[in-house]
Write a protein that holds these residues in place. Structure first.
Motif, PDB file in Angstrom:
ATOM      1  N   ALA A 113      54.130  39.335  11.252  1.00  0.00           N
ATOM      2  CA  ALA A 113      52.888  39.581  10.510  1.00  0.00           C
ATOM      3  C   ALA A 113      52.237  40.891  10.959  1.00  0.00           C
ATOM      4  CB  ALA A 113      51.917  38.416  10.691  1.00  0.00           C
ATOM      5  N   LEU A 114      52.241  41.154  12.269  1.00  0.00           N
ATOM      6  CA  LEU A 114      51.681  42.413  12.769  1.00  0.00           C
ATOM      7  C   LEU A 114      52.477  43.609  12.264  1.00  0.00           C
ATOM      8  CD1 LEU A 114      50.809  41.547  16.489  1.00  0.00           C
ATOM      9  CD2 LEU A 114      49.221  41.859  14.582  1.00  0.00           C
ATOM     10  N   ALA A 115      53.803  43.490  12.272  1.00  0.00           N
ATOM     11  CA  ALA A 115      54.651  44.586  11.788  1.00  0.00           C
ATOM     12  C   ALA A 115      54.423  44.825  10.297  1.00  0.00           C
ATOM     13  CB  ALA A 115      56.121  44.283  12.069  1.00  0.00           C
TER      14      ALA A 115
ATOM     15  N   GLY B   4      56.046  30.530  16.348  1.00  0.00           N
ATOM     16  CA  GLY B   4      54.718  31.105  16.163  1.00  0.00           C
ATOM     17  C   GLY B   4      54.649  32.544  16.625  1.00  0.00           C
ATOM     18  N   GLU B   5      55.251  32.840  17.769  1.00  0.00           N
ATOM     19  CA  GLU B   5      55.256  34.213  18.279  1.00  0.00           C
ATOM     20  C   GLU B   5      56.069  35.132  17.378  1.00  0.00           C
ATOM     21  OE1 GLU B   5      53.290  35.513  20.746  1.00  0.00           O
ATOM     22  OE2 GLU B   5      52.444  33.529  20.448  1.00  0.00           O
ATOM     23  N   ALA B   6      57.207  34.646  16.891  1.00  0.00           N
ATOM     24  CA  ALA B   6      58.033  35.459  15.986  1.00  0.00           C
ATOM     25  C   ALA B   6      57.278  35.733  14.688  1.00  0.00           C
ATOM     26  CB  ALA B   6      59.358  34.752  15.704  1.00  0.00           C
ATOM     27  N   ALA B   7      56.617  34.717  14.150  1.00  0.00           N
ATOM     28  CA  ALA B   7      55.848  34.891  12.915  1.00  0.00           C
ATOM     29  C   ALA B   7      54.680  35.850  13.139  1.00  0.00           C
ATOM     30  CB  ALA B   7      55.343  33.538  12.412  1.00  0.00           C
ATOM     31  N   TYR B   8      54.033  35.733  14.282  1.00  0.00           N
ATOM     32  CA  TYR B   8      52.909  36.613  14.596  1.00  0.00           C
ATOM     33  C   TYR B   8      53.373  38.064  14.705  1.00  0.00           C
ATOM     34  CZ  TYR B   8      48.640  38.268  16.869  1.00  0.00           C
ATOM     35  OH  TYR B   8      47.490  38.951  17.187  1.00  0.00           O
ATOM     36  N   ALA B   9      54.493  38.288  15.404  1.00  0.00           N
ATOM     37  CA  ALA B   9      55.036  39.638  15.542  1.00  0.00           C
ATOM     38  C   ALA B   9      55.412  40.205  14.173  1.00  0.00           C
ATOM     39  CB  ALA B   9      56.249  39.626  16.471  1.00  0.00           C
TER      40      ALA B   9
ATOM     41  N   ALA C 141      51.434  45.664  24.145  1.00  0.00           N
ATOM     42  CA  ALA C 141      50.931  46.686  23.237  1.00  0.00           C
ATOM     43  C   ALA C 141      51.382  48.061  23.728  1.00  0.00           C
ATOM     44  CB  ALA C 141      49.406  46.623  23.155  1.00  0.00           C
ATOM     45  N   PRO C 142      52.611  48.485  23.378  1.00  0.00           N
ATOM     46  CA  PRO C 142      53.109  49.764  23.897  1.00  0.00           C
ATOM     47  C   PRO C 142      52.289  50.964  23.459  1.00  0.00           C
ATOM     48  CG  PRO C 142      54.595  48.891  22.222  1.00  0.00           C
ATOM     49  CD  PRO C 142      53.541  47.847  22.483  1.00  0.00           C
ATOM     50  N   GLU C 143      51.658  50.887  22.292  1.00  0.00           N
ATOM     51  CA  GLU C 143      50.871  52.029  21.830  1.00  0.00           C
ATOM     52  C   GLU C 143      49.622  52.225  22.667  1.00  0.00           C
ATOM     53  OE1 GLU C 143      49.472  48.363  19.785  1.00  0.00           O
ATOM     54  OE2 GLU C 143      51.430  49.263  20.015  1.00  0.00           O
ATOM     55  N   ALA C 144      49.204  51.207  23.411  1.00  0.00           N
ATOM     56  CA  ALA C 144      47.991  51.309  24.206  1.00  0.00           C
ATOM     57  C   ALA C 144      48.230  52.032  25.517  1.00  0.00           C
ATOM     58  CB  ALA C 144      47.437  49.908  24.493  1.00  0.00           C
ATOM     59  N   GLY C 145      49.408  52.050  26.042  1.00  0.00           N
ATOM     60  CA  GLY C 145      49.654  52.566  27.364  1.00  0.00           C
ATOM     61  C   GLY C 145      50.615  53.709  27.507  1.00  0.00           C
ATOM     62  N   GLY C 146      51.407  54.178  26.866  1.00  0.00           N
ATOM     63  CA  GLY C 146      52.395  55.181  27.134  1.00  0.00           C
ATOM     64  C   GLY C 146      53.541  54.617  27.949  1.00  0.00           C
TER      65      GLY C 146
ATOM     66  N   ALA D 245      52.869  48.199   8.548  1.00  0.00           N
ATOM     67  CA  ALA D 245      53.580  48.921   7.480  1.00  0.00           C
ATOM     68  C   ALA D 245      52.682  49.088   6.260  1.00  0.00           C
ATOM     69  CB  ALA D 245      54.861  48.186   7.107  1.00  0.00           C
ATOM     70  N   ARG D 246      51.975  48.030   5.876  1.00  0.00           N
ATOM     71  CA  ARG D 246      51.056  48.117   4.732  1.00  0.00           C
ATOM     72  C   ARG D 246      49.954  49.137   5.001  1.00  0.00           C
ATOM     73  NH1 ARG D 246      50.419  41.733   3.157  1.00  0.00           N
ATOM     74  NH2 ARG D 246      52.442  41.571   2.127  1.00  0.00           N
ATOM     75  N   ARG D 247      49.473  49.167   6.215  1.00  0.00           N
ATOM     76  CA  ARG D 247      48.424  50.128   6.579  1.00  0.00           C
ATOM     77  C   ARG D 247      48.938  51.551   6.439  1.00  0.00           C
ATOM     78  NH1 ARG D 247      45.603  50.291  12.525  1.00  0.00           N
ATOM     79  NH2 ARG D 247      43.641  51.200  11.863  1.00  0.00           N
ATOM     80  N   GLU D 248      50.159  51.807   6.934  1.00  0.00           N
ATOM     81  CA  GLU D 248      50.756  53.139   6.828  1.00  0.00           C
ATOM     82  C   GLU D 248      50.949  53.542   5.368  1.00  0.00           C
ATOM     83  OE1 GLU D 248      51.289  55.438   9.214  1.00  0.00           O
ATOM     84  OE2 GLU D 248      50.215  54.007  10.487  1.00  0.00           O
ATOM     85  N   ILE D 249      51.382  52.614   4.541  1.00  0.00           N
ATOM     86  CA  ILE D 249      51.563  52.897   3.108  1.00  0.00           C
ATOM     87  C   ILE D 249      50.222  53.250   2.466  1.00  0.00           C
ATOM     88  CG2 ILE D 249      52.151  51.845   0.876  1.00  0.00           C
ATOM     89  CD1 ILE D 249      54.358  50.279   2.441  1.00  0.00           C
ATOM     90  N   ALA D 250      49.191  52.466   2.774  1.00  0.00           N
ATOM     91  CA  ALA D 250      47.865  52.728   2.210  1.00  0.00           C
ATOM     92  C   ALA D 250      47.354  54.103   2.631  1.00  0.00           C
ATOM     93  CB  ALA D 250      46.885  51.641   2.643  1.00  0.00           C
ATOM     94  N   HIS D 251      47.553  54.452   3.897  1.00  0.00           N
ATOM     95  CA  HIS D 251      47.105  55.760   4.376  1.00  0.00           C
ATOM     96  C   HIS D 251      47.898  56.887   3.719  1.00  0.00           C
ATOM     97  CE1 HIS D 251      44.901  54.406   8.279  1.00  0.00           C
ATOM     98  NE2 HIS D 251      44.677  53.589   7.280  1.00  0.00           N
ATOM     99  N   ALA D 252      49.211  56.675   3.550  1.00  0.00           N
ATOM    100  CA  ALA D 252      50.039  57.697   2.897  1.00  0.00           C
ATOM    101  C   ALA D 252      49.600  57.903   1.451  1.00  0.00           C
ATOM    102  CB  ALA D 252      51.516  57.301   2.955  1.00  0.00           C
TER     103      ALA D 252
END
Length: 160
Positions: free
Chosen positions: A135-137, A128-133, A7-12, A141-148
């Motif tokens: 799905a998170l991406a 499974g890991e590729a699908a999970y990654a 989780a790169p956004e969690a740590g810098g 993106a959907r969250r950013e669109i909704a916020h915009a």
């Protein structure tokens, strides 16, 4: 590490100049498995292509599968409750904090399956890991669109 992912956004990020042999020795590779050496609970993460280039910090143990063991099996096993309980028991800390070494982690015995079974399980875990990654991406993106949309609507309403 969050939910088996880095989780790169969690740590810098910190940058270091590693050249030649140092970079080859310390750079993470796809399918490396990371284990938190310190913390309140054992954490395990999978290194995907999108996480690179990266180098693990001193608080992270890097587990690289040997030739007779597929990385997906290492990851799935180390995330299992059996392995996590064993890792908790390895802790050298007197407080409620995890503190393990690479030597401690080497004591974890991973069952070795026949090569054909390993290939199948590894493919399932990697998919499974590729699908999970993905799905998170997609969710991000959907969250950013909704916020915009919300912000643009608020601006339009305030202007009008």
């Amino acid at each position: 590490m969050v939910d088996g992912r880095i989780a790169p956004e969690a740590g810098g990020s910190s940058w270091a100049d590693l050249s030649g042999g140092l970079l080859d020795r310390h750079a993470l590779r796809p399918s490396d498995v990371l284990v938190a050496a310190r913390g309140s609970a054992p954490k395990v993460a999978w290194v995907g292509e999108g996480d690179l280039p990266a180098v693990a910090s001193a608080n992270i143990l890097v587990v690289r599968a040997r030739p007779n063991l597929r990385p997906g099996i290492v990851f799935a096993f180390l995330r299992s409750e059996i392995a996590l309980s064993f890792i908790r028991g390895l802790s050298r800390s007197t407080r409620d904090q995890l503190s393990i070494t690479a030597r401690d982690l080497a004591a974890v015995e991973i069952p070795i399956l026949p090569a054909d079974m390993q290939e199948k399980i590894d493919a399932i875990v990697e998919a499974g890991e590729a699908a999970y990654a993905e799905a998170l991406a997609t969710a991000a993106a959907r969250r950013e669109i909704a916020h915009a949309i919300a912000i643009n609507t608020l601006r339009a309403g305030a202007a009008g």
